[in-house]
Structure formats: C-alpha cells, structure tokens
Scaffold this motif. Structure first.
Motif, PDB file in Angstrom:
ATOM      1  N   VAL A 135     -12.646   0.026   7.480  1.00 21.92           N
ATOM      2  CA  VAL A 135     -12.550   1.042   6.284  1.00 21.92           C
ATOM      3  C   VAL A 135     -14.409   1.591   6.071  1.00 21.92           C
ATOM      4  CG1 VAL A 135     -11.084   1.585   4.155  1.00 21.92           C
ATOM      5  CG2 VAL A 135     -10.443  -0.407   6.077  1.00 21.92           C
ATOM      6  N   LEU A 184      -3.559   1.697   7.380  1.00 20.94           N
ATOM      7  CA  LEU A 184      -4.441   2.672   5.567  1.00 20.94           C
ATOM      8  C   LEU A 184      -5.750   2.976   6.437  1.00 20.94           C
ATOM      9  CD1 LEU A 184      -4.580   2.964   3.291  1.00 20.94           C
ATOM     10  CD2 LEU A 184      -6.560   0.914   3.043  1.00 20.94           C
ATOM     11  N   LYS A 185      -6.701   2.973   7.425  1.00 17.54           N
ATOM     12  CA  LYS A 185      -7.679   3.030   7.830  1.00 17.54           C
ATOM     13  C   LYS A 185      -7.052   4.709   9.024  1.00 17.54           C
ATOM     14  CE  LYS A 185     -10.731   2.217  11.554  1.00 17.54           C
ATOM     15  NZ  LYS A 185     -11.993   1.269  12.584  1.00 17.54           N
ATOM     16  N   ILE A 209      -1.833  -8.620   7.517  1.00 20.52           N
ATOM     17  CA  ILE A 209      -1.935  -7.313   6.077  1.00 20.52           C
ATOM     18  C   ILE A 209      -3.181  -6.739   6.588  1.00 20.52           C
ATOM     19  CG2 ILE A 209      -4.143  -8.006   4.114  1.00 20.52           C
ATOM     20  CD1 ILE A 209      -2.723 -10.403   2.573  1.00 20.52           C
ATOM     21  N   ASP A 210      -3.938  -7.603   8.182  1.00 22.72           N
ATOM     22  CA  ASP A 210      -4.702  -6.678   8.974  1.00 22.72           C
ATOM     23  C   ASP A 210      -3.641  -5.749   9.489  1.00 22.72           C
ATOM     24  OD1 ASP A 210      -6.171  -8.526   8.489  1.00 22.72           O
ATOM     25  OD2 ASP A 210      -6.408  -9.669  10.681  1.00 22.72           O
ATOM     26  N   TYR A 258     -13.343  -6.989   3.165  1.00 21.70           N
ATOM     27  CA  TYR A 258     -12.433  -7.582   4.005  1.00 21.70           C
ATOM     28  C   TYR A 258     -12.475  -6.309   4.468  1.00 21.70           C
ATOM     29  CZ  TYR A 258      -9.116  -9.806   6.360  1.00 21.70           C
ATOM     30  OH  TYR A 258      -8.370 -10.592   7.220  1.00 21.70           O
ATOM     31  N   LEU A 259     -11.319  -5.142   3.477  1.00 22.69           N
ATOM     32  CA  LEU A 259     -11.207  -4.045   4.308  1.00 22.69           C
ATOM     33  C   LEU A 259     -12.559  -3.547   5.201  1.00 22.69           C
ATOM     34  CD1 LEU A 259      -8.400  -4.126   2.210  1.00 22.69           C
ATOM     35  CD2 LEU A 259      -8.759  -2.187   1.996  1.00 22.69           C
ATOM     36  N   LYS A 285     -12.336  -5.562  -1.190  1.00 19.24           N
ATOM     37  CA  LYS A 285     -12.881  -4.660  -0.493  1.00 19.24           C
ATOM     38  C   LYS A 285     -13.651  -4.556   0.463  1.00 19.24           C
ATOM     39  CE  LYS A 285     -16.649  -3.303  -1.249  1.00 19.24           C
ATOM     40  NZ  LYS A 285     -18.435  -3.907  -2.649  1.00 19.24           N
ATOM     41  N   VAL A 305      -3.399  -2.387  -3.800  1.00 22.41           N
ATOM     42  CA  VAL A 305      -3.740  -1.317  -3.447  1.00 22.41           C
ATOM     43  C   VAL A 305      -2.701  -0.043  -3.074  1.00 22.41           C
ATOM     44  CG1 VAL A 305      -4.855  -0.621  -1.156  1.00 22.41           C
ATOM     45  CG2 VAL A 305      -4.959  -3.646  -1.495  1.00 22.41           C
ATOM     46  N   ILE A 363       0.524  -0.859   0.039  1.00 27.75           N
ATOM     47  CA  ILE A 363      -0.042   0.338  -0.317  1.00 27.75           C
ATOM     48  C   ILE A 363       1.241   1.322   0.549  1.00 27.75           C
ATOM     49  CG2 ILE A 363      -2.215   1.483   1.138  1.00 27.75           C
ATOM     50  CD1 ILE A 363      -2.484  -1.272   3.006  1.00 27.75           C
ATOM     51  N   VAL A 368      -3.628  -2.660   7.065  1.00 27.89           N
ATOM     52  CA  VAL A 368      -5.110  -2.000   6.515  1.00 27.89           C
ATOM     53  C   VAL A 368      -5.365  -1.643   7.532  1.00 27.89           C
ATOM     54  CG1 VAL A 368      -7.559  -2.895   6.267  1.00 27.89           C
ATOM     55  CG2 VAL A 368      -5.996  -4.143   5.183  1.00 27.89           C
ATOM     56  N   THR A 369      -4.882  -1.929   8.868  1.00 28.82           N
ATOM     57  CA  THR A 369      -4.805  -0.788  10.069  1.00 28.82           C
ATOM     58  C   THR A 369      -5.053   0.231  10.418  1.00 28.82           C
ATOM     59  OG1 THR A 369      -5.796  -2.655  11.673  1.00 28.82           O
ATOM     60  CG2 THR A 369      -5.577  -1.010  12.488  1.00 28.82           C
TER      61      THR A 369
END
Length: 299
Positions: A140, A92-93, A85-86, A134-135, A132, A169, A53, A89-90
């Motif tokens: 998100v 990114l959020k 990955i989690d 999953y995010l 998406k 992403v 990302i 994503v966290t």
C-alpha cells in the motif's frame, strides 16, 4: 471371578484413555493450531475489537474477527498476524490503488494508564505507525496512509497482558495532511536537538520533540527523496580523530532508536561532525554539555 475382575480393570483403563484423548483434543483446538509440519503453535488471540475496513462513501467493506494485537505499553505488533488481515489489506490495496480521492485513516488507541515508551506524542500514534508500516510491507502506498492516535479506556481488561485490536482502519476522501514540503522546510529550520551526558544510554524526548518526530515521519511518507539526517557532535575533550569516532557512535545509537520507532533504515543517514561545529565555548562544563549533542533533521 478373578478373570471378570481383570477384564473390568482393562475396560476402565481403555475408557479412561479414550475420554482423556477426546478432552485433550478439544482443549488443543482452543489454544493452538496444527501446522503442516505437525508442530503446535499458539493461535493469534482474537479479541472484542474486530478488524474492520469500510468506505462510507463507497462500496468497500471487509471484516475479520482477528486484529492487530499489542502488549500493554508497547507498540510492536504481536506476531504472527492473521492471514485474514493480509487478505483484507490486499483487497484494500486493490480498491484504493487507482482512486486518487481515496485515502486510509489508521487510528491507534491507548489506555491512559499505559506508559508511552515511543518517540511519538502518544502510544496510539506509535501503534498506528506500526500498522501503517505493515500495510506498506504489503504494497500500500505511503501517500495513501494517514496515522492518528486516540485515548480509549478499558483496553487493559485483557488476558495475558495483550491488548487485542487497539486499531481502526477507515477509508476517507480527505488527504488530511499539512503541506508536507512546508513541514520539511520547518524541520530544517528547527530540528530536534538531543544532548548527551557521559555514559547516557536512554532517550527521553520532550513533548515538543515528539511532535517534531511525528512531523518528520509524516513528511517521509508524503515527500519523495526525503531522508532523516542524524548528526553527531562532541565537545573538544580528547583528540579530533577520537571525537569523530565518538560522534559517529552517538549518531548510530540514535539511528537504532529511530529504526525501533518505525523508520526504515535506508531512510536514515548518519554523519559525525566531531568537535568541528561547536555551538558554545568548550572552556566551561556548561558549554561542553551543549556541544555534546545530536541533531535530527531532514535532507
């Protein structure tokens, strides 16, 4: 002499057991991971496509050797998903949460030799939609997420029929969506109409219907208080009461299909109109076949 011979045998057995234990442990380290409860589970496959990302106009970047994986010709994410990955994503959020000009482009890739069994125009879009969702499950906002699909050769050269990391992403400053409310209005005027033959249990969408489905999914992401409405219609064969039940069964069947294709069940309403709203005469088989239909729209 005999005693020395027996000692040699014992030593050979002990040494053999020791080296066998060493080799066994080394192999286990490459094929599995020991959980806290002492059971051995298969590791998430790590492939040639890392999970990255990045924000080309900002200072955010995250990378992991693990990525989302899929079976060939499938759009369901392989589980378990790596904790790395989690973590990405966290992060990114948190990064895009308060920045109104930051959005996320999720691109799913597919090999041209794969079969598209989804409701989307291509398998890449179906994979992007799965990522998406999953995010979304990690908090998100859907209004921040855009999905895309692209063909990419060479994805099938993997082991165990698993495609490793066919997704990218990227953070962008382009909302990259059409007027969502206009899309909703267009779908209401021109919904997806599916016709049912007796005993039919599979769904085959045309390319035009797949494009409409993509519009519906994108509209659900961008417009508040919009849901999918699935209407079941029948011909006048049988009783009105029985046809109401039949229309409901057909609508529920389509709902299950849409859930499989990434729509949250609470965003789908089903209703049966039975035989009450024909669009053709029921006196002919051709007319009855037109009346046996499902209408997928939004409300």
């Amino acid at each position: 002499m005999k005693y020395a011979y027996l000692v040699g045998i014992v030593l050979s057995i002990l040494l053999g057991s020791f080296f066998n234990w060493i080799l066994c442990c080394e192999i286990s380290d490459t094929t599995g991971v020991e959980e806290d409860n002492g059971t051995l589970t298969e590791k998430v496959a790590t492939g040639n496509n890392p999970f990255i990302i990045s924000d080309n106009t900002g200072d955010f970047e995250y990378q992991s050797d693990n990525n989302f994986n899929f079976d060939i010709s499938n759009f369901i994410i392989k589980r378990p998903v790596s904790p790395e990955i989690d973590q990405g994503v966290t992060s990114l959020k948190s990064y895009i949460g308060n920045q109104n000009n930051k959005f996320v482009d999720i691109t799913g890739y597919y090999d041209p030799a794969e079969e598209n069994k989804s409701a989307f125009p291509n398998l890449g879009l179906a994979r992007a939609n799965a990522v998406k969702n999953y995010l979304l499950s990690l908090g998100v906002s859907s209004k921040k997420l855009n999905i895309h699909g692209a063909v990419k050769g060479g994805l099938l050269s993997t082991k165990d029929s698993i495609i490793e990391g066919p997704v990218s992403v990227a953070i962008t400053e382009n909302a990259n969506i059409k007027d969502a409310q206009a899309v909703v209005d267009a779908i209401k005027q021109n919904p997806i109409v599916l016709h049912f033959d007796s005993g039919k249990s599979t769904i085959q969408l045309t390319q035009e219907q797949r494009e409409k489905y993509l519009d519906i999914v994108r509209a659900l992401d961008k417009v508040d208080h919009v849901s999918i409405l699935v209407e079941g219609h029948t011909d006048n064969t049988g009783t009105p009461e029985g046809n109401l039940v039949l229309g409901k069964k057909r609508a529920s069947f389509i709902k299950d299909y849409l859930v499989t294709n990434g729509v949250t069940p609470i965003r789908i309403q089903t209703v049966s109109k039975g035989q009450d709203e024909p669009i053709a005469e029921n006196e002919t088989e051709q007319g009855r076949s037109q009346n046996r239909r499902i209408v997928i729209t939004v409300n």
